[in-house]
Design a protein around this motif. Structure first.
Motif, PDB file in Angstrom:
ATOM      1  N   GLY A   1      -8.214  12.266 -11.062  1.00  0.00           N
ATOM      2  CA  GLY A   1      -9.090  10.985 -10.884  1.00  0.00           C
ATOM      3  C   GLY A   1      -8.502   9.793  -9.928  1.00  0.00           C
ATOM      4  O   GLY A   1      -9.434   8.734 -10.605  1.00  0.00           O
ATOM      5  N   LEU A   2      -7.094  10.115  -9.931  1.00  0.00           N
ATOM      6  CA  LEU A   2      -6.985   8.709  -9.408  1.00  0.00           C
ATOM      7  C   LEU A   2      -7.556   8.227  -8.518  1.00  0.00           C
ATOM      8  O   LEU A   2      -7.757   9.213  -7.808  1.00  0.00           O
ATOM      9  N   SER A   3      -7.834   7.171  -7.883  1.00  0.00           N
ATOM     10  CA  SER A   3      -8.321   6.039  -6.807  1.00  0.00           C
ATOM     11  C   SER A   3      -7.360   6.688  -5.622  1.00  0.00           C
ATOM     12  O   SER A   3      -6.826   6.967  -5.772  1.00  0.00           O
ATOM     13  N   ASP A   4      -8.045   7.185  -4.769  1.00  0.00           N
ATOM     14  CA  ASP A   4      -6.996   7.403  -3.007  1.00  0.00           C
ATOM     15  C   ASP A   4      -6.610   5.978  -2.904  1.00  0.00           C
ATOM     16  O   ASP A   4      -6.811   5.220  -2.235  1.00  0.00           O
ATOM     17  N   GLY A   5      -5.119   6.171  -3.205  1.00  0.00           N
ATOM     18  CA  GLY A   5      -3.910   5.503  -2.451  1.00  0.00           C
ATOM     19  C   GLY A   5      -3.235   3.824  -3.269  1.00  0.00           C
ATOM     20  O   GLY A   5      -3.885   4.032  -4.239  1.00  0.00           O
TER      21      GLY A   5
ATOM     22  N   GLY B   1       0.377  -0.921   0.315  1.00  0.00           N
ATOM     23  CA  GLY B   1       0.349   0.257   0.500  1.00  0.00           C
ATOM     24  C   GLY B   1       0.469   1.155  -0.034  1.00  0.00           C
ATOM     25  O   GLY B   1       0.205   1.789  -0.092  1.00  0.00           O
ATOM     26  N   ALA B   2       2.252   1.165  -0.287  1.00  0.00           N
ATOM     27  CA  ALA B   2       2.918   2.255   0.086  1.00  0.00           C
ATOM     28  C   ALA B   2       3.868   2.373  -1.164  1.00  0.00           C
ATOM     29  O   ALA B   2       4.888   2.737  -1.218  1.00  0.00           O
ATOM     30  N   SER B   3       4.670   0.427  -1.106  1.00  0.00           N
ATOM     31  CA  SER B   3       5.464   0.680  -1.709  1.00  0.00           C
ATOM     32  C   SER B   3       4.691   0.644  -3.685  1.00  0.00           C
ATOM     33  O   SER B   3       4.023   0.798  -4.026  1.00  0.00           O
TER      34      SER B   3
END
Length: 1283
Positions: free
Chosen positions: A299-303, A171-173
């Motif tokens: 418009g990208l998804s969050d995350g 989720g962060a990499s």
């Protein structure tokens, strides 16, 4: 080979296991682990397990689980019964998993869940998997077995080991790739990968170019493709496509993204689409895999992405392998493993599903905390219920109208009711939290992103001894659970009580709680709308069991919006009895071309389809020295595909092309380069240098072909270059050159040059398909066509007529599958088929015999949702497809029409307009080369003759029929259009009946014989009128013997019928007491006399009818020559004339008004003054004194109704001329004449008559008053004179 086997059963069993392959299952498709075992499980036949409607899952705990030791590409399975026994499976399920949990059911054809098993203990039944499975663990779930034995099987699997490179994202990499410097850009690029995740949103991949970028992201479980302009000052993004569904299920999904030849091909699992590349990248540079820059795509998804990727390939590069080897091109902070979160889901698959758990002790007194996550397609269902101890109350947490509701119920009344959330049946995971503390009850949906509702309670809410999720046990075993709502069908996970997670695996092992009809460790939700089976833009919605297509505003109908609402041609509308008007025409039926609004002109023998463009008027062009050419472009009201379909489907098309000129040459014939040309044909069209009326390539005008040009030296009139106006015009009829796209006029730059042009609308007639027919004269005759390809959707339509009581219309066979339509009896049509589930039948029974030698229409459709059959206008018969059954129709033989492959039960009669998946089959072409079958089919009047109305006569044609309106007072294609005229006192007409012999009034012997021949003992008279004049004479008939008949409106607006059948007696009068006949509305009058009995009927616009009967003293009219002496009373009335409308005037078999208006040159009619046809006789309200307006096609407007013309009142066949002319018509019969207005005035006897324009109200009276004392006619002083 190392092999582990785990077996979980709820009953005692004995197990024998052999690691080596069974002798009867020793064959193998490829190296694979194999297993032979027997399960002598003691279950009686009553324990047969039926699949649930939506999941085909067994509610039992019995299964066989095989650990293959590593991920394997499984391609087939085979089963065999237990050796030397009566134990074998007849039906089973297969499930697979990578980790031993989170199972997924294997489904053939996206629908079939169960596999057929064995029929005995010895034979081997093998099933090749249509889509190979990648899994380590395989489960077989028994559904049914031999009722005379027990569960027993030997099992073998086939496949190959599967290797992969896996990376995990937390989720962060992320991972980045940059091509080596100087690398030559490729003409095409391809990225492929597999992913799995539990999170519904996250960026998978972002590729950057110099100015644009491309992104793949998950949003609500769907994969979206976005493109963006990445320039800093003009950043914008747009969603190009969405594909897939429910991709957050923690199972592997395969994605391929390919750029080739200006297109992007995107594939997700088995769904694919192609779209135009809006901004081709010279090369792809993966800035991020597993994450994205939100500044590039707003418009990208969050995350970032949370999950795993496998086998990430860019062209021929394995990016994961490059990262493992520390390549400088690939960088990232990912792990080379795929952790699998231990999230256990449970599926509520049937109306009997429920989960019972024990209550938990609260953290503090009077407190409650419960939570869960769910996903479903249903709008309603019980989530949780429990009793409140020591309070006698109950709590229900449930879905209703896709909202979350909570009720606290006690002693028959609702104490608390809360609701929150919306749209919770979208198939997404939604979290629910129920809490009670300190006198406050709270429900929350989706935590921070959702909504919360709360209320105060006077008592604490705590759980009882049990909580029930999804539903309740059967009533006979249940005392604690009540469910007044629908049961829940869907998935749940992360169930918590007092903040403690429930271990559902323990529940599965029956160590905690109780359940029924559940499948634990699996979410079996299916998205039936992805891909959507709704065609033509139909909107798909679904429930747990099925899907529904909303076909509103699509022009299609049926379970999948497959069947067209509109007819395929104007010809078809005409033979439904419609008249000219605007119609939607669906040229390819269920094909991709949308229905088009066209004008259908049905007034001529041919039925014309008319397509307008933006300039059909004559356009004048003045010369100018500043320009060398004038160009005109024509935009049509139909799209390109529609235009081409119209032209190709029609037998004949034409378009008017005219040029009016003065000192403006056209084609510069005979040898010069053309000054003007036009462009026509499909697509961009081709340049054409011939003109209307000539043939392609001739470079001539019509006068050149006819050798009639004003100057024989040229091939066009305008090429003579004269100073006076000339013209060249004609019709373009070469279909390959139509429609006209543009026009270029060149010789306009000289002084004094002037021109005008007109390009008419495109007009086509003749439906090639509508009358295409074949006649089968023997039961053994048939036509054959190539195999019918209709795996997922099939529609068949045709017309038939026969005198046989049975016969097969159509049949196509496969190995097991088949499709057949037949006349099973004289009153029944049968549609039968088999797609692997066994034969299914749909029947339509008619109330009357169908073997009546009349045309009957049949339409059969079969799709993944249902099968339907319609016959004529009878109610449609349907049969739903099984929720869990085969969907593909597999045929491999020839298609037989009019017979069968076995030549049994053949059809005798005619079949016409056969369409398979809306493709017309040319029956006539096949019939010409097939013995026993004849092309075409005569005898259409038996079916369509009723369309000829108002005494019109049906006439057979080789293709179709026509209506002869000669005997009728009406005209039009079906003798349905009234013939009317506006009358004023300045116009007259005279119709003379031809004598059968030349007569002499002095030849008494001859006259006596003729008189007897032409004596009228009865007459039938009908007409319609509307007027505001009273008194007024409507009709007058007189004879040589001073006998007459008159129809008039008296000054009281009432009808009078005067009969004088004896020259020596006064007229007898029938006087109506029906008021307001001079009200400007349409009234219809019918007079029927036979001998001494007469009947008069008056029908008003509001459909009220009044009838009166009378008996005369005299019984016939002697007819000879016309007497010029008019009854004085009637002469005075005739001098006023008639102002108003007369329509459909008929005297016996003669239609004098129709003859005067439509055939004045060939009929014995003399007209004085102008006589103009009108539409005043239509039932629509009309001002009888108003002028008739001329209508043009461009004036058509209104609303479109299905199968009905947009504007029925606009009829282009009406001869409408400006101004209104009034006509007075007087009729005589056979030697009687329609005499001109006879102005007979005797001032000493009569005063000047007055025509009343304002109406006085009369007292209510009975409809008619009989006047036997006919000689006592009211005098003028009594205001009862009749003129």
């Amino acid at each position: 080979l190392s092999l582990s086997l785990s077996l979980s059963l709820s009953l005692s069993l004995s197990l024998s296991l052999s690691i080596s392959p069974s002798p009867s299952l020793s064959h193998s498709l490829s190296p694979s682990p194999s297993l032979s075992l027997s399960l002598p499980l003691s279950l009686s036949p009553s324990h047969s397990l039926s699949p649930s409607p939506s999941l085909s899952l067994s509610p039992s705990l019995s299964w066989l689980e095989v650990d293959l030791g590593g991920r394997t590409r499984i391609t087939a399975v085979a089963t065999q019964g237990r050796y030397g026994s009566s134990d074998w499976l007849t039906s089973y399920l297969l499930m697979f998993s990578d980790t031993g949990n989170n199972w997924k059911q294997y489904r053939q054809e996206d629908s079939i869940g169960s596999f057929p098993g064995n029929t005995n203990a010895d034979s081997v039944v093998q099933h090749a998997l249509q889509q190979p499975v990648l899994a380590r663990y395989l489960r077989l779930v028994p559904l049914e077995w031999n009722p005379s034995g027990r569960i027993g099987l030997r099992l073998e699997t086939y496949g190959c080991p599967y290797g992969s490179d896996v990376v995990g994202f937390d989720g962060a990499s992320g991972l980045s790739y940059r091509p080596a410097p100087g690398l030559t850009p490729r003409a095409q690029d391809c990225v492929s990968l597999k992913f799995k995740t539990l999170r519904s949103s996250g960026t998978l991949l972002q590729a950057l170019g110099a100015d644009h970028s491309l992104t793949l992201e998950l949003q609500r479980g769907q994969l979206r493709l976005l493109t963006s302009n990445s320039k800093p000052r003009s950043r914008s993004s747009s969603v190009q496509a969405s594909l897939g569904s429910l991709l957050d299920d923690q199972h592997w999904h395969h994605v391929t993204l390919e750029r080739r030849h200006g297109h992007i091909n995107l594939t997700v699992d088995k769904s694919a689409l192609q779209l135009h590349d809006p901004a081709p990248l010279s090369r792809w540079e993966f800035e991020q895999v597993g994450g994205g820059d939100r500044s590039v795509h707003k418009g990208l998804s969050d995350g970032h992405f949370l999950g795993c990727l496998e086998n990430l390939l860019y062209n021929d590069l394995n990016l994961v392998e490059l990262l493992k080897h520390n390549s400088p091109q690939v960088t990232g902070n990912v792990t080379f493993s795929c952790p699998d979160p231990a999230v256990v889901a449970v599926t509520f698959s049937s109306p009997q599903s429920f989960l019972q758990l024990p209550g938990a002790t609260a953290s503090w007194p009077g407190a409650l905390s419960a939570g869960l996550q769910f996903r479903t397609w249903n709008r309603a269902g019980l989530l949780l219920t429990f009793e409140i101890p020591q309070r006698g109350g109950v709590v229900w947490l449930y879905l209703s109208e896709a909202r979350l509701h909570l009720q606290v119920h006690k002693a028959g009344r609702t104490l608390v009711e809360l609701s929150t959330g919306s749209g919770l049946n979208d198939g997404q995971w939604h979290s629910v939290q129920l809490g009670s503390a300190q006198g406050r009850l709270t429900i929350a949906v989706d935590q921070e992103e959702g909504e919360t509702a709360q209320a105060r309670l006077a008592f604490p809410v705590t759980t009882g001894s049990h909580l029930f999720f999804g539903g309740c046990p059967a009533e006979e075993t249940n005392q604690e659970c009540r469910n007044p709502f629908n049961v829940f069908q869907g998935c749940m996970r992360l169930l918590t009580l007092e903040n403690q997670l429930i271990d559902l695996i323990v529940v599965q092992q029956r160590l905690l709680g109780n359940y029924s009809h559940l499948y634990i460790d699996m979410c079996g939700i299916i998205d039936r709308c992805s891909p959507s089976h709704c065609e033509h833009g139909g909107r798909c919605s679904q429930s747990w069991r099925s899907f529904h297509c909303n076909c509103s505003n699509t022009g299609y109908r049926g379970a999948t919006c497959h069947s067209p609402v509109f007819e395929a041609s104007c010809e078809a509308y005409k033979h439904r009895g419609n008249s000219s008007g605007l119609y939607h025409v669906d040229l390819d039926g269920s094909g991709p071309i949308r229905a088009q609004l066209v004008y259908c002109n049905m007034t001529e023998e041919q039925t014309w389809l008319v397509i307008q463009h933006n300039n059909t008027e004559r356009t004048r062009v003045a010369g100018s020295s500043g320009r060398s050419h004038h160009s005109a472009y024509f935009d049509y009201s139909a799209e390109e595909k529609q235009l081409m379909a119209i032209i190709n489907q029609s037998e004949h098309c034409e378009q008017e092309l005219s040029y009016h000129c003065r000192k403006s040459r056209l084609l510069n014939t005979p040898v010069g380069s053309p000054f003007s040309w036009w462009v026509g044909g499909p697509g961009a069209g081709g340049v054409q240098s011939y003109w209307g009326g000539a043939v392609p390539g001739s470079r001539q005008c019509s006068c050149g072909l006819e050798e009639s040009c004003v100057d024989p030296m040229y091939y066009c009139n305008c090429d003579a270059d004269r100073g006076e106006w000339a013209s060249d015009s004609g019709l373009l009829t070469h279909k390959k050159s139509l429609p006209v796209r543009s026009l270029v006029l060149g010789d306009l730059h000289r002084a004094g040059s002037e021109a005008a042009y007109r390009v008419g609308p495109l007009r086509c007639h003749g439906d090639k398909n509508f009358w295409n027919a074949a006649f089968f004269d023997k039961e053994t005759s048939y036509l054959h066509f190539p195999t019918f390809r209709a795996e997922l959707s099939a529609d068949i339509s045709f017309l038939f007529k026969t005198t046989a009581s049975s016969g097969v219309f159509l049949e196509n066979l496969g190995i097991k599958d088949f499709i057949r339509i037949e006349l099973s009896s004289s009153t029944e049509v049968l549609f039968s088929f088999d797609v692997g589930n066994g034969p299914l039948e749909v029947r339509v029974r008619a109330p009357r015999p169908l073997d009546d030698d009349r045309w009957h229409r049949v339409r059969a459709e079969r799709n993944v949702k249902e099968a339907s059959l319609s016959v004529d206008a009878l109610p449609v018969a349907t049969r739903e497809a099984p929720d869990d059954g085969h969907v593909r129709l597999q045929l491999n033989s020839l298609l037989f029409i009019g017979g069968t492959a076995s030549r049994q039960k053949g059809f005798r009669g005619c079949i016409r307009a056969l369409r398979l998946n809306e493709e017309t089959q040319d029956l006539e072409e096949r019939a010409r080369i097939t013995p026993g079958v004849q092309p075409g089919c005569p005898g259409h009047c038996s079916s369509y003759g009723s369309l000829c109305r108002n005494q019109g006569r049906c006439v057979e044609r080789s293709q179709g029929f026509t209506c002869d309106c000669g005997p009728s007072a009406y005209t039009g294609a079906f003798c349905h259009r009234e013939v009317s005229a506006i009358f004023k006192s300045t116009t007259s007409a005279r119709y003379s009946f031809r004598e059968p012999y030349e007569q002499s009034r002095n030849a008494s012997a001859l006259s006596s014989s003729i008189y007897s021949e032409v004596t009228l003992r009865g007459e039938d008279i009908s007409l319609s009128f509307r007027t505001r004049q009273s008194p007024a004479l409507l009709l007058y008939v007189s004879s040589y013997y001073k006998e007459h008949l008159a129809l008039l409106i008296n000054k009281h607006d009432k009808l009078e019928v005067r009969y004088k059948l004896d020259g020596g007696r006064d007229a007898e009068v029938l006087r109506s007491r029906v008021r307001n006949l001079a009200d400007g509305q349409l009234h219809t009058l019918v007079v029927h006399r036979h001998a001494d009995a007469v009947a008069v009927q008056v029908t008003h616009t509001n459909a009220h009818t009044h009838t009166h009967r009378h008996t005369f003293m005299h019984t016939h009219i002697h007819t000879h020559t016309c007497s010029d002496e008019l009854d004085p009373e009637l002469a005075r009335l005739a001098s006023l004339g008639f102002t108003g409308c007369l329509s459909v005037v008929q005297f016996n078999s003669i239609s004098p008004l129709k003859a005067a208006l439509l055939h004045p040159d060939t009929s014995p009619v003399a007209i004085s003054g102008p006589l103009v046809q009108s539409q005043c006789g239509s039932s629509a309200p009309t001002n009888a004194d108003a002028a008739e307006n001329t209508h043009h096609l461009s004036d058509q407007s209104g609303s479109v109704n299905t199968g009905q013309p947009l504007v029925n009142s606009v009829r282009t066949d009406s001869a409408l001329i400006g101004g209104v002319i009034a006509v007075v018509v007087f009729l005589t019969a056979l030697g009687l004449a329609v005499v001109a207005v006879f102005l007979y005035r005797r001032k000493e006897t009569y005063g000047n008559p007055e025509v009343k324009r304002t109406k006085a109200e009369d007292s209510p009276e009975s409809p008619f008053t009989d006047q036997p004392d006919s000689h006592n006619i009211p005098s003028e002083t009594a205001k009862e004179f009749f003129i």
